[in-house]
Design a protein around this motif. Sequence first.
Motif, mmCIF file in Angstrom:
data_model
loop_
_atom_site.group_PDB
_atom_site.id
_atom_site.type_symbol
_atom_site.label_atom_id
_atom_site.label_comp_id
_atom_site.label_asym_id
_atom_site.label_seq_id
_atom_site.Cartn_x
_atom_site.Cartn_y
_atom_site.Cartn_z
ATOM 1 N N TRP A 194 0.834 -1.202 0.000
ATOM 2 C CA TRP A 194 0.000 0.000 0.000
ATOM 3 C C TRP A 194 0.867 1.249 0.000
ATOM 4 O O TRP A 194 1.875 1.324 0.687
ATOM 5 N N THR A 211 0.036 4.420 1.414
ATOM 6 C CA THR A 211 -1.031 5.014 2.214
ATOM 7 C C THR A 211 -1.160 6.521 2.018
ATOM 8 O O THR A 211 -2.129 7.120 2.493
ATOM 9 N N PRO A 217 -7.456 8.053 -1.582
ATOM 10 C CA PRO A 217 -8.231 6.953 -1.002
ATOM 11 C C PRO A 217 -8.727 5.935 -2.023
ATOM 12 O O PRO A 217 -8.730 4.733 -1.739
ATOM 13 N N ARG A 218 -9.128 6.389 -3.187
ATOM 14 C CA ARG A 218 -9.639 5.449 -4.175
ATOM 15 C C ARG A 218 -8.569 4.400 -4.529
ATOM 16 O O ARG A 218 -8.874 3.214 -4.671
ATOM 17 N N LEU A 238 -7.876 2.138 -1.224
ATOM 18 C CA LEU A 238 -9.006 1.246 -0.960
ATOM 19 C C LEU A 238 -9.144 0.184 -2.045
ATOM 20 O O LEU A 238 -9.523 -0.959 -1.754
ATOM 21 N N TYR A 251 -5.137 3.294 8.782
ATOM 22 C CA TYR A 251 -5.146 4.030 7.518
ATOM 23 C C TYR A 251 -6.190 5.140 7.551
ATOM 24 O O TYR A 251 -5.930 6.270 7.122
ATOM 25 N N PHE A 252 -7.384 4.848 8.066
ATOM 26 C CA PHE A 252 -8.453 5.851 8.115
ATOM 27 C C PHE A 252 -8.011 7.085 8.897
ATOM 28 O O PHE A 252 -8.306 8.224 8.503
ATOM 29 N N ALA A 305 -5.926 9.249 6.718
ATOM 30 C CA ALA A 305 -6.719 9.861 5.649
ATOM 31 C C ALA A 305 -7.628 10.955 6.192
ATOM 32 O O ALA A 305 -7.858 11.980 5.538
ATOM 33 N N GLU A 317 -9.118 13.629 3.672
ATOM 34 C CA GLU A 317 -9.561 12.807 2.544
ATOM 35 C C GLU A 317 -10.805 11.983 2.857
ATOM 36 O O GLU A 317 -11.579 11.647 1.958
ATOM 37 N N LEU A 318 -10.993 11.634 4.133
ATOM 38 C CA LEU A 318 -12.151 10.864 4.563
ATOM 39 C C LEU A 318 -12.819 11.553 5.741
ATOM 40 O O LEU A 318 -12.172 12.314 6.474
ATOM 41 N N LEU A 350 -16.711 5.302 -0.529
ATOM 42 C CA LEU A 350 -16.379 6.716 -0.702
ATOM 43 C C LEU A 350 -17.629 7.588 -0.771
ATOM 44 O O LEU A 350 -17.606 8.750 -0.358
ATOM 45 N N GLY A 364 -16.363 9.602 1.905
ATOM 46 C CA GLY A 364 -15.483 10.582 1.261
ATOM 47 C C GLY A 364 -15.585 11.917 1.968
ATOM 48 O O GLY A 364 -16.615 12.247 2.571
#
Length: 212
Positions: A79, A81, A85-86, A89, A141-142, A145, A150-151, A200, A204
């Motif tokens: 990954w 990271t 995100p797309r 993921l 990871y979340f 992001a 990003e999330l 997403l 997202g």
Amino acid sequence: MNAPVVAIKRGRKFDQVLAGARDVFLRDGYEGASVDEIARTAGVSKATLYSYFPDKGILFLEVAKTECLRQADQATAEWDTDAPPRQVLSQAAGHMLRFFLSDFGLQVYRIIVAESGRFPSLGRDFYEAVPMQVRQTMMAYFRGAIARGELAIDDLELAADQFTELCKASLHGQLILGVKATASEVEIDRVIRGAVEMFLARYGAASGPARV
């Protein structure tokens, strides 16, 4: 099966025992696998096997954990990271789904489901060793992001579990139940795209403020 927690002894023939046990468990199931057959397949004596694993349940969990965590480590090592995100993921979904649909992944799932009713600790121990580790990896990871904007996720545990389940959509159930024998790359790619798009759409950054 309510085996006590014990420290696993590792030695020269440890990997040899695991390889033999893997073959027997996948062929005969947990209950059908005998220690005699595992020792014969592994090419070791029963005394050697028991010196490493005093309980068959401990041996099965080690076989399952070793393979699942190896797959997880291989996936996360690839990954990026910091990528969008797309992309991240999609990579995660691809690794998870292909493992879920592999012969090993399907067989371990079947064995755990079949045996956990009679041996509840088998299911609990496996869940803590593998799915919980996948959840922790996704949550880590979340968090990164979210910090990058990003999330937008307020329940990290739920989001991690939801993503894993999205990756199982359609194909996993069909292969587990024998509705399909195999899945094509076209079908796998369809599920991956759908999982990522749905995730997403909900999480997202445009879906709401970034929260931890």
